[in-house]
Design an enzyme around this catalytic site. Structure first.
Site, PDB file in Angstrom:
ATOM      1  N   GLY A 101       0.823  -1.203   0.000  1.00 19.04           N
ATOM      2  CA  GLY A 101       0.000   0.000   0.000  1.00 19.04           C
ATOM      3  C   GLY A 101       0.855   1.249   0.000  1.00 19.04           C
ATOM      4  N   ASP A 102       0.287   2.315  -0.526  1.00 17.13           N
ATOM      5  CA  ASP A 102       0.957   3.606  -0.483  1.00 17.13           C
ATOM      6  C   ASP A 102      -0.101   4.700  -0.537  1.00 17.13           C
ATOM      7  OD1 ASP A 102       3.886   4.727  -0.695  1.00 17.13           O
ATOM      8  OD2 ASP A 102       2.590   6.055  -1.860  1.00 17.13           O
ATOM      9  N   SER A 103       0.098   5.740   0.250  1.00 16.55           N
ATOM     10  CA  SER A 103      -0.859   6.846   0.300  1.00 16.55           C
ATOM     11  C   SER A 103      -0.161   8.165   0.027  1.00 16.55           C
ATOM     12  CB  SER A 103      -1.511   6.929   1.686  1.00 16.55           C
ATOM     13  OG  SER A 103      -2.214   5.755   1.991  1.00 16.55           O
TER      14      SER A 103
ATOM     15  N   GLY B 220      -3.129   3.715  -2.741  1.00 16.97           N
ATOM     16  CA  GLY B 220      -2.980   2.650  -3.724  1.00 16.97           C
ATOM     17  C   GLY B 220      -2.796   1.322  -3.017  1.00 16.97           C
TER      18      GLY B 220
END
Length: 198
Positions: A71-73, A108
């Site tokens: 995940g990535d924000s 994401g």
């Protein structure tokens, strides 16, 4: 079969534990800046999904029988993606720009299971409070927001300075449970298969 989190984020871990899952923690080490530079000009959701995919793909070979989650924000403010501020000074600067305004937190997700792959971005609008300068500076000095996308947390001290959100709260914290559920279902798996046995 286990759920493997390609992150050392305490927030993502907290979301999963709160949802009954005790994941394997396997932080991925990827060159995020190089990925961002390669995708300069791409849509924000494409960038965060590419970062999430790079993390999941980096560790997936070590966990061939498990579900791997990356995940990535990032915060989208005035058409610009904002990642982690890293310093108190950058945090204060970011907060002066976003205080009293709304921005979009884009997270994401990339979920891998064997040869199967599920990628999706979630978008949540965050309405920031018009925080006082003293509170912004005090918040930055705590160190809490330094390694958080958008220079804030929803679930801790930063919650004082968020007026409301529109969308998935777990996504703002770092990992969307609805997205993860959709991924598991797409693989023919049930969420309950990953709940820790009590």
């Amino acid at each position: 079969m286990r759920l493997v989190l390609a992150s050392q984020s305490p927030s993502r871990l907290s979301i999963l534990r709160g949802a009954g899952v005790e994941p394997v923690i396997a932080p991925a080490h990827v060159d995020e800046r190089a990925i961002e530079e390669r995708l300069a000009g791409a849509e924000p959701a494409e960038i965060v999904c590419a970062l999430a995919a790079a993390k999941a793909e980096a560790i997936a070979p070590d966990y061939p029988e498990d579900v791997v989650v990356g995940g990535d924000s990032m915060l989208l403010l005035d058409g610009s993606l904002q990642g982690k501020p890293h310093t108190p000074e950058a945090t204060v600067e970011r907060w002066h720009a976003q205080a009293g305004r709304a921005a979009e937190l884009i997270t994401g997700h990339c979920v891998l299971y064997g040869e199967e792959r599920f990628v999706e971005a979630s978008r949540t609008t965050v309405h920031f409070a018009q925080a006082s300068d003293a509170d912004i500076e005090a918040y930055a000095r705590t160190g809490e927001p330094l390694e958080c996308a958008g220079a804030f947390t929803l679930e801790a001290l930063g919650g004082w300075f968020i007026d409301r959100i529109e969308g998935d709260p777990s996504s703002v914290i770092g990992l969307s449970l609805p997205v993860l559920r959709r991924a598991l279902y797409s693989f023919g798996l049930n969420v309950s298969e990953f709940w820790a046995q009590h």
